[in-house]
Design an enzyme around this catalytic site. Structure first.
Site, PDB file in Angstrom:
ATOM      1  N   ALA A 133       1.848   9.405  -5.810  1.00 14.29           N
ATOM      2  CA  ALA A 133       2.229  10.781  -5.491  1.00 14.29           C
ATOM      3  C   ALA A 133       3.242  11.320  -6.499  1.00 14.29           C
ATOM      4  CB  ALA A 133       2.807  10.838  -4.077  1.00 14.29           C
ATOM      5  N   MET A 136       2.300   1.851  -3.473  1.00 14.85           N
ATOM      6  CA  MET A 136       1.270   2.447  -4.324  1.00 14.85           C
ATOM      7  C   MET A 136       1.079   3.919  -4.005  1.00 14.85           C
ATOM      8  SD  MET A 136      -1.608  -0.579  -4.345  1.00 14.85           S
ATOM      9  CE  MET A 136      -2.772   0.456  -5.224  1.00 14.85           C
ATOM     10  N   HIS A 137       1.095   4.244  -2.728  1.00 19.73           N
ATOM     11  CA  HIS A 137       0.933   5.632  -2.273  1.00 19.73           C
ATOM     12  C   HIS A 137       2.050   6.519  -2.812  1.00 19.73           C
ATOM     13  CE1 HIS A 137       0.208   9.016   0.394  1.00 19.73           C
ATOM     14  NE2 HIS A 137       1.404   8.865   0.941  1.00 19.73           N
ATOM     15  N   VAL A 138       3.282   6.050  -2.682  1.00 16.97           N
ATOM     16  CA  VAL A 138       4.438   6.828  -3.143  1.00 16.97           C
ATOM     17  C   VAL A 138       4.440   6.947  -4.665  1.00 16.97           C
ATOM     18  CG1 VAL A 138       6.967   6.874  -3.265  1.00 16.97           C
ATOM     19  CG2 VAL A 138       5.823   6.225  -1.125  1.00 16.97           C
ATOM     20  N   ALA A 174       0.831  -1.207   0.000  1.00 24.47           N
ATOM     21  CA  ALA A 174       0.000   0.000   0.000  1.00 24.47           C
ATOM     22  C   ALA A 174       0.862   1.252   0.000  1.00 24.47           C
ATOM     23  CB  ALA A 174      -0.920  -0.004   1.224  1.00 24.47           C
TER      24      ALA A 174
END
Length: 208
Positions: free
Chosen positions: A173, A168-170, A165
């Site tokens: 962004a 995916m977040h990085v 997760a």
């Protein structure tokens, strides 16, 4: 050329909390990986050896979870799934193909961001519960060995979910230009907001 008009997305407290969680994630992750497989045990030297890595890991994990708890209470309301999110999810393939203009409007966060938020929340909750169950010498003696073995396995699986997760977040962004600025300076351009989060843009600019 006229300067871009900016919108406040995160305040100083929210950004500080975010980066504190990120730091604890890296430290807890590296110390945890040292015990995940013998080939990764060398990572324990970053913390002064195996004994210190084992001692520090649960404390760093607990600090990360406490930091996220503060974030959770701030952002849980904005991460509730709505009909707009379901419509966005149905058209997610268009966005991945670069057709943002055809996407249904969303608020502060889209369906993908909300899924990452909830994946992090649930995996951290499981990590804390299972971690306590085999935290020696404080709590482990209260649980049977078979229960602790199951907790260790579930702890590892939850850690992998959290890492996935976070990746995916990085990636998201970095992929969406202008997003990183939100957590470094706290602001985004009106153009960014209107393109990526039009309902939030409308809310923030209402009455101008």
């Amino acid at each position: 050329m006229m300067a871009k008009r900016m919108l406040q997305r995160y305040d100083k407290g929210e950004r500080s909390n975010h980066w504190f969680i990120a730091l604890m994630f890296v430290l807890a992750g590296l110390s945890g990986l040292a015990f995940f497989h013998p080939s990764l045990f060398f990572l324990s030297h970053l913390f002064g050896g195996g004994s210190w890595a084992r001692i520090l890991h649960p404390f760093m994990g607990l600090l990360m979870a406490l930091g996220f708890l503060g974030m959770f209470f701030r952002f849980a309301k904005d991460n509730r799934i709505t009909d707009a999110d379901r419509a966005w999810k149905a058209r997610m393939g268009d966005m991945l193909r670069g057709n943002k203009a055809g996407m249904p409007p969303v608020g502060k966060y889209n369906w993908g961001q909300k899924m990452v938020f909830w994946a992090m929340a649930w995996s951290l909750l499981i990590l804390v519960i299972t971690g306590v169950m085999f935290w020696r010498p404080w709590f482990a003696p209260y649980f049977p060995i078979d229960v602790m073995r199951g907790a260790v396995l579930l702890h590892a699986v939850s850690a992998m979910v959290l890492v996935a997760a976070t990746i995916m977040h990085v990636y998201a962004a970095i992929w969406v230009k202008g997003t990183v600025r939100a957590m470094t300076r706290g602001t985004v351009s009106e153009g960014w907001a209107k393109l990526n989060h039009p309902l939030w843009h409308e809310q923030m600019t209402k009455g101008r």
